[in-house]
Design a protein around this motif. Structure first.
Motif, mmCIF file in Angstrom:
data_model
loop_
_atom_site.group_PDB
_atom_site.id
_atom_site.type_symbol
_atom_site.label_atom_id
_atom_site.label_comp_id
_atom_site.label_asym_id
_atom_site.label_seq_id
_atom_site.Cartn_x
_atom_site.Cartn_y
_atom_site.Cartn_z
ATOM 1 N N LYS A 295 6.280 0.827 -19.857
ATOM 2 C CA LYS A 295 7.074 0.533 -21.049
ATOM 3 C C LYS A 295 8.322 -0.278 -20.701
ATOM 4 O O LYS A 295 8.799 -1.081 -21.510
ATOM 5 C CB LYS A 295 7.483 1.834 -21.739
ATOM 6 N N ARG A 296 8.830 -0.049 -19.495
ATOM 7 C CA ARG A 296 10.043 -0.749 -19.066
ATOM 8 C C ARG A 296 9.742 -2.103 -18.426
ATOM 9 O O ARG A 296 10.655 -2.783 -17.952
ATOM 10 C CB ARG A 296 10.834 0.135 -18.097
ATOM 11 N N GLY A 297 8.461 -2.464 -18.367
ATOM 12 C CA GLY A 297 8.075 -3.771 -17.859
ATOM 13 C C GLY A 297 8.173 -3.917 -16.353
ATOM 14 O O GLY A 297 8.271 -5.044 -15.843
ATOM 15 N N ARG A 298 8.138 -2.823 -15.635
ATOM 16 C CA ARG A 298 8.243 -2.887 -14.176
ATOM 17 C C ARG A 298 6.931 -3.337 -13.554
ATOM 18 O O ARG A 298 5.844 -3.088 -14.106
ATOM 19 C CB ARG A 298 8.669 -1.527 -13.617
ATOM 20 N N LYS A 299 7.024 -3.951 -12.379
ATOM 21 C CA LYS A 299 5.844 -4.518 -11.737
ATOM 22 C C LYS A 299 5.569 -3.947 -10.344
ATOM 23 O O LYS A 299 4.419 -3.888 -9.920
ATOM 24 C CB LYS A 299 5.993 -6.043 -11.627
ATOM 25 N N LYS A 300 6.615 -3.556 -9.630
ATOM 26 C CA LYS A 300 6.396 -3.009 -8.291
ATOM 27 C C LYS A 300 7.354 -1.854 -8.033
ATOM 28 O O LYS A 300 8.572 -1.998 -8.168
ATOM 29 C CB LYS A 300 6.586 -4.080 -7.215
#
Length: 332
Positions: A168-173
């Motif tokens: 939801k927070r758009g994190r990728k790694k």
């Protein structure tokens, strides 16, 4: 605050009812006898009991202070002498359990972070007629040891909730920091994150009892992995260490954590931490002692052989106003 299991919400309401009816330094290898400490109010009239708690706490882990706070409050209400001992090594934890069996205590509360190391000792307690309640870690191993019930959160479910929140927070790694190797619950948390997170997850093992060393390891990982955009720590003290490591590495990664304490709430308020996973350690200590008292005095079994869930709940800066007074007194 968002709970991910209905049972967690119901349990919180139950705890409030319990509290209305009654008026830590973790990791010490030596026993800490607390007697009637941990709260005022008139004790019940049932016979005096002696209940021991043995955990896998490492030295200085504030989480276990909160667990003990709950246990002491229940002990004061229930006319219980509360005994506490801990060791982060499974073999030594088993020896502590054995020592309480030899003392013929009326009940034992244990953690199963390293179930294979302590299983035989728990079974020995049960065989000796001493009821056992497990808390916090290793819930999936609880019934096999003969314990009455398990109180805590399902760690894999909690990890999955974190992975979903990172999406939801758009994190990728994400970097998942494990502060105690071999702890099945910590490994389950990171595995849960990996299960639902749409990005990638790297695990980093650090020596949890060496905070400066842990901070340096996290900082080095952030320096070499500039694409890491979130750090997930598995205990409140390591959140602060990660904030420091982030600054030292010049990283922009968001720091998130499992567990609450006063400092985590302060850092949530300052937006230095994005969110925390609350498993309500006060409830774990309180309900474990109270559950053993209920069993000894009235034959009750909390959960009816099913786990009693105290979490997970995701806490953000929006929840700070409601939490500050509780974390300040060491009960959340």
């Amino acid at each position: 605050m968002r709970t991910h299991r209905k049972a967690a919400a119901l349990l919180a309401a139950c705890a409030l009812a319990l509290a209305a009816g009654c008026s830590s330094e973790g990791g010490k290898k030596s026993e800490e006898k607390n007697g009637d400490s941990g709260g005022g109010g008139k004790a019940v009239s049932t016979p005096r009991l002696k209940i021991a708690m043995v955990t896998h706490s490492g030295e200085g882990d504030t989480f276990w202070d909160i667990v003990q706070s709950g246990a002491k409050q229940a002990a004061a209400k229930d006319n219980v002498e509360f005994l506490y001992a801990a060791d982060k090594e499974g073999k030594e934890q088993a020896q502590l359990i054995d020592s309480y069996v030899a003392k013929k205590v009326d009940g034992i509360v244990v953690t199963l972070a390293k179930p294979e190391a302590v299983k035989a000792s728990v079974e020995k307690a049960v065989a000796a007629g001493i009821p056992v309640v497990t808390i916090n870690s290793g819930g999936e191993h609880s019934r096999a040891t003969g314990a009455l019930s398990h109180i805590g959160q399902e760690e894999s479910v909690a990890g999955e909730a974190v992975g979903e929140e990172l999406n939801k927070r758009g994190r990728k790694k994400a970097l998942c920091v494990i502060h105690e190797q071999g702890n099945v619950s910590l490994e389950a948390r990171c595995a849960g994150v990996k299960k639902t997170f749409e990005g990638t997850v790297d695990n980093l093992n650090v020596q949890g009892t060496d905070m400066p060393g842990s901070t340096s390891s996290i900082e080095a990982k952030l320096q070499s992995g500039k694409d890491i955009d979130t750090v997930v720590t598995l205990g409140a003290p390591f959140a602060a260490a990660s904030v420091k490591a982030k600054s030292g590495a010049g990283s922009t990664a968001e720091v998130n954590t499992f567990d609450l304490n006063a400092e985590v709430v302060r850092r949530l308020k300052a937006k230095e931490i994005g969110f925390a996973v609350d498993q309500q350690p006060y409830l774990q200590g309180y309900l474990a002692v109270d559950g053993l008292w209920l069993y000894k005095t009235n034959g009750n079994v909390l959960g009816g052989t099913k786990p009693v869930l105290t979490g997970p709940a995701l806490v953000t800066e929006k929840d700070v106003p409601a939490l500050e007074k509780y974390t300040a007194r060491g009960t959340r």
